[in-house]
Design an enzyme around this catalytic site. Structure first.
Site, PDB file in Angstrom:
ATOM      1  N   HIS A 395       0.822  -1.224   0.000  1.00 50.50           N
ATOM      2  CA  HIS A 395       0.000   0.000   0.000  1.00 50.50           C
ATOM      3  C   HIS A 395       0.852   1.269   0.000  1.00 50.50           C
ATOM      4  O   HIS A 395       0.312   2.371  -0.133  1.00 50.50           O
ATOM      5  CB  HIS A 395      -0.923   0.025   1.219  1.00 50.50           C
ATOM      6  CG  HIS A 395      -1.998  -1.024   1.193  1.00 50.50           C
ATOM      7  ND1 HIS A 395      -2.823  -1.200   0.109  1.00 50.50           N
ATOM      8  CD2 HIS A 395      -2.369  -1.954   2.119  1.00 50.50           C
ATOM      9  CE1 HIS A 395      -3.667  -2.191   0.366  1.00 50.50           C
ATOM     10  NE2 HIS A 395      -3.408  -2.679   1.573  1.00 50.50           N
ATOM     11  N   ASP A 518      -4.408 -12.890   3.401  1.00 55.88           N
ATOM     12  CA  ASP A 518      -5.659 -12.395   3.963  1.00 55.88           C
ATOM     13  C   ASP A 518      -6.849 -12.726   3.072  1.00 55.88           C
ATOM     14  O   ASP A 518      -7.972 -12.267   3.319  1.00 55.88           O
ATOM     15  CB  ASP A 518      -5.584 -10.887   4.214  1.00 55.88           C
ATOM     16  CG  ASP A 518      -5.015 -10.111   3.039  1.00 55.88           C
ATOM     17  OD1 ASP A 518      -4.735 -10.725   1.991  1.00 55.88           O
ATOM     18  OD2 ASP A 518      -4.822  -8.885   3.166  1.00 55.88           O
TER      19      ASP A 518
END
Length: 579
Positions: A395, A518
């Site tokens: 990110h 995830d």
């Protein structure tokens, strides 16, 4: 401790240093070699056509680049055989397993090439051919070493005829079938022997020598000398545990635990690495190496220098255990940031839940070191590498952090690799890889692909749409596969196969995988439903590309299944690459 790595050529600094050290070992250990032969080593690697063989160089060295030994192998793709030119430890290096590790690596490479077998010369253990008992004892020890791999001298030929009549210690020709139950037809053996003698010794052999040796191969198939040293021992090294050359190189961030935000709900915790390592240790697939330290310019190659310097400075000024969360964002005026560094955090952050603390910079920088070390191993010939790092990085944009990410480790690795060939980044985290997208958005030499939950319901919310396809030269080289809120393993693999097809069309030299775990069922940050079998299947699909691959750890926060899913992914990846 040492590693075995392949040296492609001497055009880069690390390769140049290794080649120079190998040449010194050749001078020390093979004093009868002509200087021109030693000097030609770099040319063997750069120009294989000129010398009739494709040369493959392996070195055993430590993390500082000190070469402890080397092996030089030649490959003839037309006759489909490999020839081991040299295998030697450095002067003073004994009893460290260097020779065995190098020979195993040579055998692995020969097997990968699919050759009929590996040929090489070894000095004789027969008193008629080796007069000095001391030298003969050393020769016998080497032949015993090779017997343990299933390699034996070829019998009933005149290969060991001295070039000069009455010469001492003429070499035997040894054949290693690489563990395969194959016979060596006489016509093929004659062609191989002629190629070896003419290409290796053509300028020193007397007239008629090659023909006499070749015509002495009368057994069809060729016979090998029976074992003299194993005495019925069951040990054969080819049946041992997975050799180093076939393992996945593993680099773990040894400074990750210093970044520990002890607050309720902060799931990016040190236990993530411990959980994964506990499962990886159950396999023999990994070979752990330390991270190498790289300069700051490797980070500022993908991040704005102003952002880098701010982050370094603000972290250094915070007290231990103190965390600062961004809370003021420059929507109205970004040109005049406040003097207070902590308040200025919002000028470089995309959310309110990624804290700055004293050790965030140190941990994030070390994570980049790990990914760059992995990229370095790819350049040196390693096929599979895993940078197990936290904090994650995908990110982190050129001038912004967020989503638990500070520096983009995957992007730094891709940038490091890009001068040496095209790179594909495959992000398979539940969340969009906005960092790589921003950093490479206008470039065509780095293909960025992200498979993620649609941004209307998943972080970072503002990017990851299918319409974001690059700009300028980069149009068509940024691809987003935005999936629904509910996805299971089979549905994910449909998109993964599509992404891999696009990567094949791009034909990259290197693949960087931003691995998010995830996507698993019940992950606290995701909504998808992947199970351990799905992670293994995904790994197989990625490994089937056959590309030199660096995997960089990103998300994944359910510690009940995190390690299992990581182990299963790498089991699939390795199996597709090597089985």
């Amino acid at each position: 401790m040492f590693r075995v790595r392949r040296i492609l050529d001497d055009t880069r600094a690390t390769g140049k240093q290794a080649v120079a050290q190998v040449q010194q070992i050749m001078r020390d250990q093979f004093p009868k070699l002509l200087p021109k032969t030693i000097a030609a080593l770099p040319h063997y690697l750069r120009n294989p056509v000129k010398y009739g063989f494709r040369s493959v160089l392996f070195v055993a060295d430590d993390v500082k680049g000190n070469t402890k030994g080397f092996a030089l192998m030649s490959h003839d793709p037309e006759l489909n055989f490999a020839y081991l030119d040299y295998l030697s430890a450095a002067r003073g290096v004994t009893g460290q397993g260097v020779g065995g590790a190098l020979y195993e690596r040579v055998r692995e490479e020969a097997s990968r090439l699919g050759v009929i077998g590996l040929f090489f010369e070894a000095l004789p253990d027969d008193a008629r051919l080796s007069k000095d008992p001391r030298i003969r004892k050393q020769n016998a020890a080497r032949l015993r070493f090779y017997e343990r791999f299933g390699a034996f001298p070829i019998a009933n030929t005149r290969y060991e005829t001295p070039i000069v009549p009455g010469g001492d210690n003429p070499p035997l020709l040894v054949f290693d079938g690489l563990g395969n139950d194959v016979s060596l037809p006489a016509p093929l053996a004659k062609s191989i022997v002629r190629a070896i003698l003419e290409r290796k010794y053509g300028d020193i052999l007397p007239e008629g020598y090659v023909d006499r040796v070749v015509e002495s191969f009368k057994d069809d198939p060729v016979k090998l000398r029976p074992s003299r040293y194993l005495k019925g021992e069951a040990e054969v090294i080819r049946k041992r545990s997975l050799p180093v050359g076939k393992r996945i190189v593993l680099i773990v961030n040894d400074k990750h635990a210093i970044h520990h935000v002890k607050e309720i709900g902060y799931v990016e915790a040190p236990v993530r690495i411990d959980t994964i390592m506990a499962e990886l240790d159950k396999t023999s697939l990994f070979y752990r190496v330390p991270a190498v330290h790289f300069g700051e310019q490797r980070i500022t190659a993908v991040h704005d220098a102003e952002f880098f310097n701010y982050f370094k400075r603000v972290c250094s000024k915070l007290e231990p255990e103190e965390s600062v969360y961004p809370y003021v964002f420059p929507i109205r005026n970004a040109a005049h940031p406040p003097e207070d560094l902590a308040i200025r955090a919002g000028y470089y952050c995309i959310d309110t839940f990624t804290p700055i603390n004293r050790n965030a910079f140190l941990a994030a920088r070390r994570a980049v070191d790990c990914s760059l070390t992995g990229a370095k191993y790819l350049l040196e010939g390693t096929h599979l590498v895993y940078a197990l790092v936290r904090p994650p990085g995908h990110h982190a944009e050129r001038r912004a952090f967020g989503g638990f990410c500070y520096f983009n480790s995957a992007a730094a690795a891709a940038q490091y690799l890009s001068p040496f060939g095209t790179v594909a980044i495959l992000d398979i985290d539940y969340h969009h890889g906005n960092g790589q997208q921003v950093i490479f958005y206008s470039r065509r030499d780095v293909l960025t692909i992200s498979i993620h939950c649609k941004p209307s319901v998943a972080y970072p919310y503002f990017s990851g749409f299918a319409s974001e396809c690059g700009e300028g030269e980069g149009v068509g080289f940024n691809i987003n596969y935005s999936l629904p809120e509910k996805v299971d393993g089979p549905a994910f693999r449909i998109e993964l196969k599509t992404a891999l097809t696009r990567i094949k069309r791009f034909r990259p030299q290197f693949l960087v995988v931003a691995l998010g775990l995830d996507t698993a069922r019940n992950d606290p940050t995701g909504t998808w439903d992947l199970l351990p079998d799905d992670f293994e299947a995904n790994g197989r699909l990625v490994g089937a590309l056959g590309l030199p691959t660096l995997v960089v750890q990103e998300g994944g926060y359910d510690t009940q299944v995190l390690g299992i899913n990581a182990r299963r992914f790498f089991t699939g990846l390795w199996s597709a690459a090597y089985e």
